[in-house]
Scaffold this active site. Structure first.
Site, PDB file in Angstrom:
ATOM      1  N   ASP A  40       0.816   0.077   9.025  1.00  5.82           N
ATOM      2  CA  ASP A  40       0.634   1.464   8.585  1.00  5.82           C
ATOM      3  C   ASP A  40      -0.076   2.298   9.649  1.00  5.82           C
ATOM      4  O   ASP A  40      -0.064   3.528   9.588  1.00  5.82           O
ATOM      5  CB  ASP A  40      -0.203   1.504   7.289  1.00  5.82           C
TER       6      ASP A  40
ATOM      7  N   LYS B   6      10.188   0.391  -0.081  1.00  4.51           N
ATOM      8  CA  LYS B   6       9.864  -0.380   1.123  1.00  4.51           C
ATOM      9  C   LYS B   6      10.552  -1.736   1.068  1.00  4.51           C
ATOM     10  O   LYS B   6      11.098  -2.201   2.066  1.00  4.51           O
ATOM     11  CB  LYS B   6       8.337  -0.521   1.261  1.00  4.51           C
TER      12      LYS B   6
ATOM     13  N   GLN C 195      -0.660  -0.916  -0.365  1.00  7.16           N
ATOM     14  CA  GLN C 195      -0.226   0.382  -0.893  1.00  7.16           C
ATOM     15  C   GLN C 195      -1.442   1.180  -1.379  1.00  7.16           C
ATOM     16  O   GLN C 195      -2.247   0.686  -2.162  1.00  7.16           O
ATOM     17  CB  GLN C 195       0.787   0.167  -2.032  1.00  7.16           C
TER      18      GLN C 195
END
Ligand code: NDP
Length: 284
Positions: A121, A54, A98
Site C-alpha cells: 500500500d 482486490k 484494509q
C-alpha cells in the site's frame, strides 16, 4: 471548437492488468508464485467490497491471495502478531491491511509493523520517506495510478504548473511528491489556502482530492488545463460523482478524468503492480 478529451481509467487500468498478467505467467513458468496477504478486521460493507475487488484482481492476474478475516473485536496485539508472522513468511510477498480499522486498534502502529519490503500500500513511514528523498520503495497506489493516467495519455508533466488540492497522507502529499519527481512545478493547496480559485487557475495540471462533491467548477480551472478528479461520492440522485463538477469543467479543460472510470480503477491496478514488484525483496 473546444474539444475535451477523456482520460479513460478503465481502459488504462485494463491495459496495466493485462501487462501484469503476462509478467506473472512468465514468473510462474520460472517457478515463482506472487502471493498477497489481505487482512480485514470486522465486516464493514464498504471494506468488504474493496477487499472483494482486490481478490478478484489478484485472481485475474494470477496472484495468489490469502484472506485473513478477523472479527471486529480482535485485540490489537493479535493483529500485530499476525503481521509479524506474515513478515517472516518467505512465500508471502505483499501484506495489505484494509483500512479503516476498528477504534481500539492504532492504525499507525499497524502500518509501521508491516515490513517495508511487503508494504504494497506504500503507507509505511519508510516507504513515504523513500519517496520523499527519491529512493526506491512502494508508492501509494492512487497517486501512482494518476502518474500512469497522465503518462499513458501522452500528457507531458515536466516543467508544467501542477496544483494538488488536498494534503492527505494517502493521496495529496504523495501525489505532490510524485509530480515533483516528474519535474512539475508543484503547489499544494488545502482547507486554509486563501483564494483557492486563483491558486487552482495557475494549474496546467489540476489534481483534486478534497472529499467534497462537485466543489470544483470551471471558475477554478484555466482554459486548456488537465483535470484529475480523485473524489468518489454519490450525488442526490445516488449517481457516482467526484470532487469536480464534470459537466461544468469539461467545457474549459483539455483533458479530464470521469467518475466512475477515471482514477478509481487505477488504484487496484497499481496495487497489483506493487505486488508483482514485491517479489524478490527480502523482508527484515
Ligand atoms: P481527506 O479527507 O483525508 O483529505 C482531504 C483534503 O482536502 C485535506 O487535506 C483538506 O485540507 C482538503 N480540503 C477539504 N476541504 C477543502 C476545501 N474546501 N478547500 C480546499 N481543501 C480542502 O481525503 P482523502 O485524500 O483521503 O480523499 C479525498 C477524496 O478522494 C475523497 O472523496 C475520497 O473518497 C477519494 N479517494 C478516492 C480514491 C480512489 O481510488 N479513487 C482513493 C482515496 C480517496 P486540510 O488538510 O486543511 O484539512
Amino acid at each position: 471548437m473546444h474539444m475535451t478529451q477523456i482520460i479513460d481509467g478503465k481502459a488504462i487500468s485494463a491495459q496495466i492488468k493485462d501487462e501484469l498478467k503476462t509478467k506473472v505467467a512468465a514468473m510462474k513458468a520460472e517457478g515463482t508464485q506472487v502471493t498477497l496477504a489481505v487482512i480485514q478486521v470486522g465486516d464493514d460493507p464498504a471494506s468488504s467490497v474493496y477487499v472483494g475487488n482486490k481478490k478478484k484482481a489478484c485472481e485475474y492476474i494470477g496472484i495468489k491471495s490469502l484472506a485473513y478475516e478477523l472479527p471486529e473485536e480482535t485485540p490489537e496485539k493479535e493483529l500485530l502478531s499476525l503481521i509479524e508472522e506474515l513478515n517472516k513468511k518467505v512465500d508471502v510477498n505483499g501484506i495489505l491491511v484494509q483500512l479503516p480499522l476498528p477504534e481500539h486498534i492504532d492504525e499507525d502502529k499497524v502500518i509501521a509493523t508491516i515490513s517495508p519490503e511487503k508494504d504494497v500500500d506504500g503507507f509505511h513511514p519508510q516507504s513515504v520517506g523513500a519517496l520523499c528523498i527519491g529512493q526506491p520503495g512502494f508508492v501509494s497506489c492512487t497517486p501512482a495510478g494518476i502518474i500512469q493516467l497522465l503518462k499513458r495519455s501522452g500528457i507531458e508533466i515536466s516543467g508544467k504548473e501542477c496544483v494538488v488540492i488536498g494534503r492527505s497522507n494517502i493521496v495529496g502529499k504523495p501525489m505532490a511528491l510524485l509530480m515533483l519527481r516528474e519535474n512539475a512545478t508543484v503547489t499544494v493547496a488545502h482547507s486554509r489556502t486563501k483564494d483557492l480559485k486563483e491558486v487552482a487557475k495557475r494549474a496546467d495540471i489540476l489534481i483534486v482530492a478534497i472529499g467534497k462533491p462537485k466543489m470544483i467548477t470551471k471558475e477554478y480551472v484555466k482554459e486548456g488545463a488537465v483535470v484529475i478528479d480523485v473524489g468518489i461520492h454519490r450525488d442526490e440522485n445516488k449517481k457516482l460523482c467526484g470532487d469536480v463538477d464534470y459537466e461544468d469543467v469539461a467545457a474549459v479543460c483539455s483533458w479530464v478524468t470521469p467518475v466512475p472510470g477515471g482514477v478509481g480503477p487505477m488504484t487496484i491496478a497499481m496495487l497489483m503492480n506493487n505486488c508483482v514488484e514485491s517479489v524478490g525483496l527480502e523482508a527484515r
